[in-house]
Design an enzyme around this catalytic site. Sequence first.
Site, PDB file in Angstrom:
ATOM      1  N   GLU A  34     -42.573  28.424 -43.786  1.00 30.95           N
ATOM      2  CA  GLU A  34     -43.147  28.584 -42.445  1.00 30.95           C
ATOM      3  C   GLU A  34     -44.542  29.186 -42.556  1.00 30.95           C
ATOM      4  O   GLU A  34     -44.760  30.120 -43.330  1.00 30.95           O
ATOM      5  CB  GLU A  34     -42.239  29.505 -41.626  1.00 30.95           C
ATOM      6  CG  GLU A  34     -42.708  29.797 -40.226  1.00 30.95           C
ATOM      7  CD  GLU A  34     -41.855  30.871 -39.561  1.00 30.95           C
ATOM      8  OE1 GLU A  34     -41.491  30.691 -38.394  1.00 30.95           O
ATOM      9  OE2 GLU A  34     -41.543  31.892 -40.223  1.00 30.95           O
ATOM     10  N   HIS A 120     -35.737  35.290 -42.407  1.00 37.60           N
ATOM     11  CA  HIS A 120     -36.342  34.454 -41.366  1.00 37.60           C
ATOM     12  C   HIS A 120     -35.485  34.597 -40.114  1.00 37.60           C
ATOM     13  O   HIS A 120     -34.339  34.147 -40.085  1.00 37.60           O
ATOM     14  CB  HIS A 120     -36.379  33.004 -41.857  1.00 37.60           C
ATOM     15  CG  HIS A 120     -36.888  31.995 -40.893  1.00 37.60           C
ATOM     16  ND1 HIS A 120     -38.184  31.985 -40.437  1.00 37.60           N
ATOM     17  CD2 HIS A 120     -36.277  30.930 -40.313  1.00 37.60           C
ATOM     18  CE1 HIS A 120     -38.352  30.946 -39.619  1.00 37.60           C
ATOM     19  NE2 HIS A 120     -37.209  30.304 -39.523  1.00 37.60           N
ATOM     20  N   HIS A 178     -44.628  38.535 -36.486  1.00 38.27           N
ATOM     21  CA  HIS A 178     -44.762  37.393 -37.396  1.00 38.27           C
ATOM     22  C   HIS A 178     -46.172  37.339 -37.986  1.00 38.27           C
ATOM     23  O   HIS A 178     -47.154  37.183 -37.259  1.00 38.27           O
ATOM     24  CB  HIS A 178     -44.462  36.082 -36.666  1.00 38.27           C
ATOM     25  CG  HIS A 178     -44.626  34.876 -37.536  1.00 38.27           C
ATOM     26  ND1 HIS A 178     -43.752  34.587 -38.553  1.00 38.27           N
ATOM     27  CD2 HIS A 178     -45.568  33.901 -37.558  1.00 38.27           C
ATOM     28  CE1 HIS A 178     -44.146  33.486 -39.166  1.00 38.27           C
ATOM     29  NE2 HIS A 178     -45.245  33.047 -38.582  1.00 38.27           N
TER      30      HIS A 178
END
EC number: 3.5.2.10
Length: 260
Positions: A34, A120, A178
Amino acid sequence: MSKSVFVGELTWKEYEARVAAGDCVLMLPVGALEQHGHHMCMNVDVLLPTAVCKRVAERIGALVMPGLQYGYKSQQKSGGGNHFPGTTSLDGATLTGTVQDIIRELARHGARRLVLMNGHYENSMFIVEGIDLALRELRYAGIQDFKVVVLSYWDFVKDPAVIQQLYPEGFLGWDIEHGGVFETSLMLALYPDLVDLDRVVDHPPATFPPYDVFPVDPARTPAPGTLSSAKTASREKGELILEVCVQGIADAIREEFPPT
């Protein structure tokens, strides 16, 4: 005999002997591929739980399975969204089935103690579903004593004094971390060559409505993909986070899996 804590670096006979001892704890990092902004690599969610697992395993005598490299779809309000190039995701059923299959195989090996470490956020409930299905399958096969601990390493950073050291300017919440200070600091402590602080985009924290909309509007995610600025990240903060996480997780595993 290999002294590595990584299962993939052992021979099958070395692994067999460790598992046959009866009290061996196996640890499985579950990550994702990601985007993490302009300043970090895309496999942060694999690298960090694997590094934490390694250090915990060294303290408690556990073994670390090869981590899952892919995870569930990035969600806009926690990971920026699944629309970025490079972010490569699994359907929930695929992740659930993979976790289920791995647990079944570990049980076949004779293992009975497993720690699943999530790296995650979006993986969480699909991991739980995989565990539930696997344990049900094992019960049908007559295996009643397989136990799983599932955790996310960031949940062990909860001491207000530690939070104050990490965010002296004020903590805005985990939901916008994030690619921010937390992950970037850990990467600086563990994998500094994979971080370029000169490329950090200093932007205001992301703001989202208290609901989700599909299809996702990419314009709602800050352009670099991070949900908060990592400008105050540091190696020192990362070392603090790492020690807090490793010690807390090691203590938790010792409590759940006492020596036999």
